[in-house]
Enzyme design. Structure first.
Site, PDB file in Angstrom:
ATOM      1  N   ARG A  28     -27.835  14.579 -68.099  1.00 16.02           N
ATOM      2  CA  ARG A  28     -27.458  15.914 -67.610  1.00 16.02           C
ATOM      3  C   ARG A  28     -27.635  16.953 -68.706  1.00 16.02           C
ATOM      4  O   ARG A  28     -27.683  18.143 -68.457  1.00 16.02           O
ATOM      5  CB  ARG A  28     -25.984  15.979 -67.147  1.00 16.02           C
ATOM      6  CG  ARG A  28     -25.556  15.052 -66.024  1.00 16.02           C
ATOM      7  CD  ARG A  28     -26.426  15.131 -64.821  1.00 16.02           C
ATOM      8  NE  ARG A  28     -27.459  14.094 -64.874  1.00 16.02           N
ATOM      9  CZ  ARG A  28     -28.551  14.103 -64.145  1.00 16.02           C
ATOM     10  NH1 ARG A  28     -28.782  15.082 -63.302  1.00 16.02           N
ATOM     11  NH2 ARG A  28     -29.448  13.139 -64.254  1.00 16.02           N
ATOM     12  N   GLN A  34     -30.586   5.715 -61.481  1.00 16.48           N
ATOM     13  CA  GLN A  34     -29.460   6.604 -61.222  1.00 16.48           C
ATOM     14  C   GLN A  34     -28.664   6.172 -59.996  1.00 16.48           C
ATOM     15  O   GLN A  34     -27.964   6.977 -59.388  1.00 16.48           O
ATOM     16  CB  GLN A  34     -29.951   8.043 -61.055  1.00 16.48           C
ATOM     17  CG  GLN A  34     -30.531   8.617 -62.337  1.00 16.48           C
ATOM     18  CD  GLN A  34     -30.896  10.083 -62.193  1.00 16.48           C
ATOM     19  OE1 GLN A  34     -30.028  10.929 -62.008  1.00 16.48           O
ATOM     20  NE2 GLN A  34     -32.184  10.379 -62.282  1.00 16.48           N
ATOM     21  N   ASP A  90     -33.781  12.387 -49.908  1.00 12.47           N
ATOM     22  CA  ASP A  90     -33.556  12.504 -51.346  1.00 12.47           C
ATOM     23  C   ASP A  90     -32.494  11.483 -51.782  1.00 12.47           C
ATOM     24  O   ASP A  90     -31.727  10.995 -50.951  1.00 12.47           O
ATOM     25  CB  ASP A  90     -33.100  13.931 -51.667  1.00 12.47           C
ATOM     26  CG  ASP A  90     -33.222  14.243 -53.147  1.00 12.47           C
ATOM     27  OD1 ASP A  90     -33.870  13.454 -53.869  1.00 12.47           O
ATOM     28  OD2 ASP A  90     -32.681  15.272 -53.575  1.00 12.47           O
ATOM     29  N   GLU A  91     -32.456  11.179 -53.060  1.00  5.95           N
ATOM     30  CA  GLU A  91     -31.469  10.234 -53.616  1.00  5.95           C
ATOM     31  C   GLU A  91     -31.489   8.914 -52.845  1.00  5.95           C
ATOM     32  O   GLU A  91     -30.453   8.358 -52.492  1.00  5.95           O
ATOM     33  CB  GLU A  91     -30.049  10.830 -53.604  1.00  5.95           C
ATOM     34  CG  GLU A  91     -29.919  12.201 -54.256  1.00  5.95           C
ATOM     35  CD  GLU A  91     -29.997  12.176 -55.773  1.00  5.95           C
ATOM     36  OE1 GLU A  91     -30.333  11.099 -56.337  1.00  5.95           O
ATOM     37  OE2 GLU A  91     -29.755  13.228 -56.394  1.00  5.95           O
ATOM     38  N   LYS A 119     -37.582  16.605 -59.704  1.00  9.34           N
ATOM     39  CA  LYS A 119     -37.688  15.970 -58.399  1.00  9.34           C
ATOM     40  C   LYS A 119     -37.321  16.917 -57.259  1.00  9.34           C
ATOM     41  O   LYS A 119     -38.017  16.980 -56.246  1.00  9.34           O
ATOM     42  CB  LYS A 119     -36.754  14.752 -58.374  1.00  9.34           C
ATOM     43  CG  LYS A 119     -36.681  14.057 -57.060  1.00  9.34           C
ATOM     44  CD  LYS A 119     -35.562  13.043 -57.068  1.00  9.34           C
ATOM     45  CE  LYS A 119     -34.228  13.756 -57.292  1.00  9.34           C
ATOM     46  NZ  LYS A 119     -33.073  12.899 -57.114  1.00  9.34           N
ATOM     47  N   THR A 120     -36.248  17.674 -57.459  1.00 14.39           N
ATOM     48  CA  THR A 120     -35.805  18.582 -56.407  1.00 14.39           C
ATOM     49  C   THR A 120     -36.899  19.603 -56.093  1.00 14.39           C
ATOM     50  O   THR A 120     -37.170  19.915 -54.938  1.00 14.39           O
ATOM     51  CB  THR A 120     -34.528  19.311 -56.839  1.00 14.39           C
ATOM     52  OG1 THR A 120     -33.619  18.336 -57.341  1.00 14.39           O
ATOM     53  CG2 THR A 120     -33.900  20.038 -55.684  1.00 14.39           C
TER      54      THR A 120
END
Length: 725
Positions: free
Chosen positions: A595, A246, A215-216, A32-33
């Site tokens: 992670r 998340q 973002d997020e 995504k980043t």
DNA sequence: AAAACATACATTTTT
DNA sequence: TGTATGTTTT
């Protein structure tokens, strides 16, 4: 520019070329980043002026990384990449009048804010026994995140507590105004309010940006939602990215509905779903998917990976938290022996207090580790003291900072004197510093006290004269205030560490000066107020990383240990009462699992020391939600019969020395090692050092060694391979 | 003002 | 259990 390799051509087209509302629902590890960074770069490439692009990230660290990456891709700077809080601070400084502040307003952190709440409660003579200041602070914070002003809050107060909180809220806001201060929530609250109600402010910022990316998005609260919506209202080029699975900040007002209802809000929105995970092995993805499937509040979505093979998850069941830590450290040494870098390994826990056990064992064994965000650097007392001097220089209405330093280091301004000064200032309705400036006019100040105040006044005057880089101003504040001599004089155990921290503060400020040639003291203080825990984390140091699961968001590690999987801890007791609470805990566990790239270990303890009591605990319900065929149970550590011999000869003897064994210092030092105090030694990790003190005997023989540039370490001779130099 | 002593409180998670 | 803060003593 290359094509995005983590999505279909159609998706890539939408990401790089679509205008209008765009929602990227990106599963964990889907890149995504990279996607959002690439979109920013493509906008610039398509001719959008960089300064018209705004990208909002979750942490300053992420902002810095994205800025750098965009710069690499298009060789152009000027894109504004920032967090909500930093961005709002900048916007509000530009329009400080609109919120009744001067542009040099101070940003209060949680601790400053708590003391302002306490003071407000004292003003109102509210019993702090019955209503705890932190509960009131939380209520105020929640109200602000919902954009509820004191009046509204009072009129809708349903309980007695809320009516009390409403009164404190109003008084607290008055206090902040008096001190020319804003707390974290105010930054969002005022920005949101001005964007929706103040034409000049709204027009300016809506015109300023043609493209807004967030973002997020799943972790935005109501205020942030309003800010994002208003900023993008003119051009409607809003791109939100996130993953509802998340969402882990519900407790601080994050509203998962913001992302779930994005399409309802923007019916013409394009939606891109990234469901392929490029990070983890199959067993890890299977575990994550199987766990999160137990949640009801989610978008329909599946995550998959093309990575074949991979080892199963492995689980330890330990009798207590020390055995858990021992087992993990044992496993880490095994991995290291197989050639794994320490920097590839991370240990996660639900609550910060769990870090202590790990820290202890890592120190004992002299294994390299880094804890992310315990007592943050900028929260240490000596750092806050010196920063308070700077804050007073920048904003002299800041009474909280002024009170903090008025007699630190001690300069003879006692309680009585402070009370007299405060009384006078309150009577004149001026800040405390005004009382110091005009102390000769104050009748109650007898000779001795008056002299002490005179000295403080000339100190502040002298500091105000200092010009130059921030590092120089800090250096002067430390020296001229007498702070450093004060610490040298006291033979406090921590004085050396405090002096080191102050040195580090100057170094960090020098880095700031280098990075920001046109930086001001004011801008420096703002940056420092808004650093996050994770911002201080630097990879590449080859250390095992220890952190809370919350701090781990957005990161990845080849090897991950998730610890303390017990009912009441993970899921946490306070979250277990409501189904939505458990769902958030489950998402937290999902974040933790995802992670891991290659290897994932999970563990729980049958009992754990809590509040000084040994508290038994059942394994977490989440463990059972992992499919049995992807988990392997490792033998219980220490269950194998110990090798013949006394207990303290058993291999890793890692128990911390108990108090009752303390007289060990009196035992004669065994001469066979030949290491004594004063001995210069070399350590494989820490380098050259000098032995300061030796204690203990046998396998518990411990050396205190001072390493250059690292500080004093406590090392077990049996394990630390100390080499005489 | 420092040291010695006593007591309270903590453990969600953080910008 | 450990730390942080407050209180009394020198």
């Amino acid at each position: 520019m290359g094509i995005l390799d983590n999505c279909t051509p159609a998706q890539a087209e939408a990401i790089t070329h679509a205008d209008g509302p765009l929602l990227v629902v990106a599963g964990a590890g889907s890149g995504k980043t990279r996607v959002i960074t690439r979109r920013v770069a493509c906008l610039v490439e398509r001719g959008v002026p960089p300064y018209r692009i705004l990208a909002i990230t979750f942490t300053n660290k992420a902002a810095g990384e994205m800025q750098e990456r965009v710069h690499q891709l298009v060789q152009k700077g000027g894109v504004w990449v920032s967090t909500f809080h930093s961005m709002c601070a900048r916007m509000l400084r530009q329009f400080a009048d609109a919120i009744g502040r001067r542009r040099n307003f101070t940003i209060y952190d949680a601790a400053d804010s708590l003391s302002a709440v306490k003071a407000s409660m004292k003003d109102l003579e509210i019993d702090t026994e019955h209503w705890t200041p932190s509960a009131v602070q939380a209520a105020i914070s929640n109200a602000k995140n919902e954009l509820i002003a004191p009046d509204d809050y009072e009129s809708r107060a349903a309980s007695y507590f809320e009516r009390v909180a409403a009164k404190v809220y109003r008084r607290y806001q008055e206090r902040l105004a008096q001190n020319q201060a804003l707390d974290f929530d105010d930054l969002l609250l005022h920005a949101a309010r001005l964007l929706s109600q103040e034409t000049a402010f709204r027009d300016y910022w809506q015109n300023r940006f043609s493209h807004v990316l967030i973002d997020e998005y799943q972790d935005t609260n109501h205020a942030q939602y309003v800010i994002a919506k208003e900023l993008a209202a003119r051009h409607r080029n809003i791109c939100a990215t996130g993953d509802p699975d998340q969402s882990i900040y519900g407790w601080r007002g994050a509203d998962i509905r913001n992302i779930l209802q994005f399409v309802g809000e923007y019916p013409d929105a394009k939606v891109v779903r990234l469901e392929e995970n490029f990070r983890s092995t199959k067993p890890i993805i299977q575990a994550a998917e199987s766990v999160i499937a137990n949640n009801t509040e989610r978008l329909d979505r599946a995550l998959y990976t093309s990575r074949e093979g991979g080892s199963p998850l492995r689980m330890f069941a330990a009798p207590d938290e020390e055995a858990e830590a021992e087992a993990i450290v044992g496993q880490i040494r095994k991995l290291a022996a197989q050639g794994r870098r320490y920097g590839d390994i991370a240990i996660f826990y639900r609550t910060n207090f769990q870090s202590r056990t790990f820290e202890h064992i890592f120190q004992l064994l002299a294994l390299p580790y880094a804890i992310v965000g315990t007592v943050e650097f900028y929260n240490r007392r000596e750092i806050k003291d010196i920063l308070a001097y700077l804050r007073v220089l920048v904003n002299d209405a800041d009474d909280v900072s002024m009170s903090r330093i008025i007699n630190v280091p001690p300069r003879g301004i006692g309680e009585q004197t402070v009370a007299a000064l405060s009384r006078w200032a309150a009577g004149q309705r001026v800040p405390l510093i005004e009382a110091i400036r005009r102390s000769p006019e104050i009748p109650d100040l007898a000779g001795r006290a008056g002299k002490a105040v005179d000295k403080l006044r000339s100190l502040l005057d002298a500091l105000a004269q200092v010009r130059g880089p921030v590092a120089k101003i800090i250096d002067q504040a430390i020296k001229r205030s007498g702070y450093i001599d004060w610490h040298k004089a006291s033979r406090d155990e921590s004085s050396e560490e405090r002096a080191e921290n102050l040195g580090e503060l100057v170094t960090a400020a020098a880095r700031y000066d280098e990075r920001t040639p046109d930086g001001t003291l004011e801008a420096y203080l703002e940056e420092v107020a808004l650093v996050s825990q994770i911002d201080e984390y630097q990879d590449g140091d080859n250390r095992v990383t220890l952190m809370t699961v919350h701090a781990a968001k957005g990161l990845e590690f080849p090897v991950v240990f998730i610890t303390g999987l017990e009912e009441g801890l993970f899921p946490h007791q306070n979250a277990m009462e409501s189904p939505s609470g458990v769902e958030e805990e489950r998402r937290l566990f999902y974040v933790a699992i995802t992670r891991a790239k290659d290897e994932l270990f999970i563990s729980h303890a049958g009992a754990r020391m809590r509040f000084g009591l040994i508290t038994p605990a059942m394994p977490s319900r989440f463990v059972e939600e992992i499919p049995p065929d992807v988990i392997e149970h490792l033998p219980l550590f220490g269950q194998a019969p110990p090798p013949a011999g006394r207990e303290d000869e058993r291999p890793p003897v890692l128990r911390k020395p108990r108090r009752e064994e303390a007289p060990e210092a009196e035992e004669p030092a065994p001469p066979e090692k030949g290491i004594e105090a004063g001995q210069k030694v070399r350590h494989p990790t820490f380098g050259l050092g000098e032995v300061v003190e030796l204690t203990g005997a046998g396998s518990r023989r411990t050396a205190l060694v001072r390493f250059k540039g690292i500080g004093i370490k406590r090392l077990l001779l049996e394990y630390a391979k100390l080499e005489k130099v």
